[in-house]
Design a protein around this motif. Structure first.
Motif, PDB file in Angstrom:
ATOM      1  N   GLU A  69      73.836  63.152  57.301  1.00 43.34           N
ATOM      2  CA  GLU A  69      73.009  63.273  58.739  1.00 43.34           C
ATOM      3  C   GLU A  69      73.389  64.493  59.656  1.00 43.34           C
ATOM      4  N   PRO A  70      72.113  65.485  60.084  1.00 45.03           N
ATOM      5  CA  PRO A  70      72.665  66.827  61.081  1.00 45.03           C
ATOM      6  C   PRO A  70      74.315  65.856  62.173  1.00 45.03           C
ATOM      7  N   GLY A  71      75.036  66.443  62.039  1.00 46.72           N
ATOM      8  CA  GLY A  71      76.381  66.353  62.760  1.00 46.72           C
ATOM      9  C   GLY A  71      77.140  65.776  62.555  1.00 46.72           C
ATOM     10  N   VAL A  72      77.427  64.582  61.123  1.00 49.19           N
ATOM     11  CA  VAL A  72      78.425  64.632  60.500  1.00 49.19           C
ATOM     12  C   VAL A  72      79.401  65.709  59.783  1.00 49.19           C
ATOM     13  N   ARG A  73      81.058  64.685  60.380  1.00 51.03           N
ATOM     14  CA  ARG A  73      82.064  65.913  59.724  1.00 51.03           C
ATOM     15  C   ARG A  73      81.214  65.336  58.213  1.00 51.03           C
ATOM     16  N   VAL A  74      82.124  66.802  57.214  1.00 51.77           N
ATOM     17  CA  VAL A  74      81.635  66.464  55.569  1.00 51.77           C
ATOM     18  C   VAL A  74      82.961  67.479  55.322  1.00 51.77           C
ATOM     19  N   ARG A  75      83.076  67.073  54.233  1.00 49.53           N
ATOM     20  CA  ARG A  75      84.339  67.815  53.457  1.00 49.53           C
ATOM     21  C   ARG A  75      83.149  68.053  51.768  1.00 49.53           C
ATOM     22  N   VAL A  76      83.619  69.345  51.720  1.00 52.19           N
ATOM     23  CA  VAL A  76      82.783  70.779  51.069  1.00 52.19           C
ATOM     24  C   VAL A  76      84.303  71.542  49.872  1.00 52.19           C
ATOM     25  N   ARG A  77      83.527  71.761  48.855  1.00 53.07           N
ATOM     26  CA  ARG A  77      84.705  73.070  47.925  1.00 53.07           C
ATOM     27  C   ARG A  77      84.388  74.049  48.462  1.00 53.07           C
ATOM     28  N   PHE A  78      85.101  74.898  48.830  1.00 49.95           N
ATOM     29  CA  PHE A  78      84.356  76.385  49.599  1.00 49.95           C
ATOM     30  C   PHE A  78      85.747  76.976  49.114  1.00 49.95           C
ATOM     31  N   ALA A  79      85.750  78.263  48.176  1.00 49.13           N
ATOM     32  CA  ALA A  79      86.137  78.984  47.400  1.00 49.13           C
ATOM     33  C   ALA A  79      87.280  78.362  47.274  1.00 49.13           C
ATOM     34  N   GLY A  80      87.479  77.426  45.900  1.00 51.31           N
ATOM     35  CA  GLY A  80      88.270  76.979  44.810  1.00 51.31           C
ATOM     36  C   GLY A  80      88.823  75.082  45.551  1.00 51.31           C
TER      37      GLY A  80
END
Length: 704
Positions: A69-80
């Motif tokens: 949901e908007p406002g949560v902390r997430v982990r994403v893959r960025f530039a490997g």
């Protein structure tokens, strides 16, 4: 014969292996199945690079549909790499033409970034030529999983409102205590506006006296809460937080506010921050990071002593709490209160443009509460007796301390901390500098240049040491005349306390400064030696005070030297009892001394604002500084597309390290264009991977 197993006794269907379940999180091609609604997540990735200061689209997998949901902390893959980020919004479609990378995981379902704080962070980043990530790093504290997992407690019940008495009942003989705002002609109407849910904006010149400033601020917060809205109060340091916290607890009741300071530790600080986020409490007081506190239904933002440099953030993009709270009040329609004993040029600018209204007491009220100020110029230094000579005090200051000690504690403000922070040759007055190489490596001693840092003393029997490299130089000799003797150029607080202890041998001497700040002192007879900003509050007020070494404050090479001197003097003078004696070591003809004599900081601030408008300095104009290696600063000046009315001052050397600084100023209307141009130039340099970093600071406090 072997015994049959338990599985052999079951029906044939029961012992068959279960059929493999279909993985609904991936389609037939192995790609993640998108969420059924709004499968696009727009994420602010944690990257300090200015050319990446935008939102990136990611795919929300179906298993994360409920938690992403908007406002949560997430982990994403960025530039490997796997990086942190904040999910700001969900969308049905993306403008990205290729395949979207899915979210790796949701760190926590807690929606820590509210829409209001998200918009404020974007506005602050644009105002200070910074990035959204840098501002969010200041606004959102690090996650503490254990504190976050604790079940929320019941919000405190509001105290019952008093019902009006019936005419037949006998009225109560106990009168309700008068409000502290009654001493100001427009004070009661300000409180009424807060109770009614309106948004008044005021610059408040607080009255001196032992009652202090925390009580009126607590009353304003209570009026805001009574109107059904929340309040954010920002103060300079932990000592002020403790004073306000005690007053808030007394007026608001238990559990109706929280106090936020860095001394709480990560767990307790995050726990209190979550109370605000979850709406358990709606009032908060704290230091500068509190300006981003997630208070719902915000009705009041207040800042005390906005001229204190502690309100300026030390991390990029270097926002000031007063400006952030002003932006927040404008965006949310909340009220704003800027309070202080003195007044800054920035607050005066807000009054001059009618963005805010002044709250000032009548002159008769001010004269009844202000101390009696006695200036002591250079001529008074000739009139000394033996005891005063030991304490380096003029006779008028000596008498004020002696008479004040007959009825309570007295305050001595010293503008420099330490023992003897500056030394010179006793014979020729040449400043004492370090003549040793800064390195202790024997192989580098022959090639290392001399340090040339200032020498100082830590105690009466200590050897001089360098304040830059820290090396002790017990065999120092003056390079000009060869004399080994040293004299004090500036006397610190600890040496002053030592001298006063000899001059008043039977009096307890207390110190408050860098080594330990006292919040309060009892009403008993004592000498209190404090540095500016560390003056403790005396029970019932100080009986007298002496402000030492006024030349050290007024003689600084700083645009705000006079304004800062008046602020520090008035903050100390406000702690005295009404009509108590106050001796200031400064020439009576100086405007700063005159402002203290008449207790008229408003006229002094208006004069400061007029001088800055004439010279072209903030807040009359918007100004930015570029600091870095000389070649990098000059290259950025050549590449940046500045507004047409921009003026470039410099660059000039900052220190001996080879760094330079350039100043760029524009009219106030061109501030947004200047910040955008500087941010764009920083983004170009970051995209090119230019090694030399140029620090960009918009409207900095230090313009020396």
């Amino acid at each position: 014969m072997t015994q049959p197993s338990d599985d052999a006794l079951l029906p044939l269907e029961a012992v068959r292996p279960p059929a493999p379940t279909k993985d609904t999180s991936k389609d037939t091609k192995g790609a993640p199945v998108p969420a059924p609604e709004n499968p696009v997540a727009r994420v602010a990735v944690d990257s300090p690079l200015p050319h990446l200061d935008r939102l990136f689209d990611y795919l929300v997998p179906a298993p994360l549909h409920e938690t992403a949901e908007p406002g949560v902390r997430v982990r994403v893959r960025f530039a490997g790499k796997l990086v942190d980020g904040f999910l700001l919004e969900r969308a049905a479609e993306s403008e990205h033409e290729g395949r979207l990378t899915p979210l790796e995981r949701v760190v926590s379902p807690e929606r820590v970034l509210t829409p209001e704080i998200s918009g404020l962070a974007r506005a602050v980043a644009d105002r200070y030529a910074g990035t959204l990530t840098d501002v969010l790093r200041l606004a959102i504290p690090p996650r503490h999983a254990k504190a976050e997992a604790e079940p929320p407690k019941e919000p405190p019940k509001e105290p019952p409102k008093e019902t009006p008495q019936k005419p037949s009942q006998e009225p109560s003989r106990e009168e309700e205590p008068a409000s502290a705002w009654d001493a100001y002609p427009t004070g009661p109407s300000f409180l009424d506006a807060l109770r009614d849910g309106r948004a008044p904006r005021a610059v408040w010149s607080a009255l001196p006296g032992a009652k202090g400033w925390a009580g009126p601020v607590a009353e304003a917060v209570r009026a805001t809460l009574d109107g059904g809205r929340g309040a954010v109060v920002v103060v300079p340091d932990g000592k002020d937080v403790a004073l306000a916290d005690a007053e808030f607890g007394r007026l608001l009741g238990p559990g109706r506010h929280v106090a936020l300071t860095a001394d709480l530790g990560p767990a307790e600080r995050y726990r209190r921050w979550l109370k605000l986020l979850r709406g358990q409490v709606r009032a908060v007081v704290g230091t500068r990071a509190t300006m981003f506190a997630p208070v719902a239904d915000l009705g009041l933002v207040a800042i005390w002593d906005d001229g204190d440099d502690l309100h300026a953030e030390r991390l990029a993009p270097y926002p000031h709490a007063r400006e952030v709270l002003g932006l927040r009040a404008h965006r949310t329609g909340a009220a704003m209160l800027i309070g202080g004993y003195a007044r800054t040029a920035e607050a005066t600018q807000l009054v001059a443009t009618r963005w805010a209204r002044p709250i000032v007491a009548a002159r008769t009220t001010i004269r009844s509460l202000a101390p009696r100020v006695h200036p002591s110029g250079e001529d008074a230094e000739l009139a000394r007796d033996q005891a005063a000579r030991q304490a380096r005090l003029p006779s008028i200051a000596w008498r004020a301390l002696r008479h004040g000690l007959d009825s309570g504690p007295v305050l001595v403000q010293v503008p420099r901390r330490g023992y003897l922070p500056a030394l010179a040759c006793h014979h020729c007055r040449t400043p004492a500098r370090c003549v040793l190489p800064p390195t202790r490596n024997a192989a580098q001693l022959a090639e290392a240049p001399l340090c040339h840092g200032p020498l100082a003393l830590r105690g009466g029997h200590a050897a001089p040491y360098c304040r830059w490299c820290g090396r002790v130089d017990a065999d120092w000799r003056c390079p000009s005349c060869g004399s080994p003797r040293l004299r004090a150029v500036v006397t610190g607080a600890r040496r002053t306390a030592e001298e006063l202890g000899r001059a008043f041998p039977s009096v307890l001497v207390r110190t408050s400064g860098r080594d330990g700040v006292l919040a309060t002192v009892p009403a008993a007879r004592a000498l209190v030696v404090a540095t500016p900003g560390a003056e403790p509050v005396a029970e019932g007020g100080y009986a007298a005070a002496v402000l030492l070494d006024g030349w050290a404050l007024l003689g600084r090479a700083d645009l705000r030297a006079a304004e800062e001197t008046v602020r520090r003097w008035m903050n100390a003078a406000a702690l005295l009892r009404p009509a108590a004696e106050l001796v200031v070591l400064g020439d009576a003809a100086l405007p700063a001394v005159q402002a203290l004599l008449r207790w008229d900081p408003i006229t002094h601030a208006e004069r400061e604002l007029g001088d800055r408008a004439e010279l072209g300095f903030p807040p009359a104009v918007r100004m930015a500084t570029l600091t870095g290696v000389a070649s990098a600063v000059r290259q950025m000046l050549d590449e940046v597309r500045l507004p047409p009315d921009a003026q470039i001052l410099g660059p000039v050397p900052v220190d001996e390290s080879g760094q330079e600084r350039a100043m760029i100023r524009v009219h106030r209307a061109g501030g947004a264009a200047l910040a955008a141009a500087l941010k764009g130039a920083s983004g170009v340099r970051a995209a090119r991977k230019t090694p030399d970093v140029v620090r960009v600071s918009v409207d900095p406090l230090d313009l020396i």
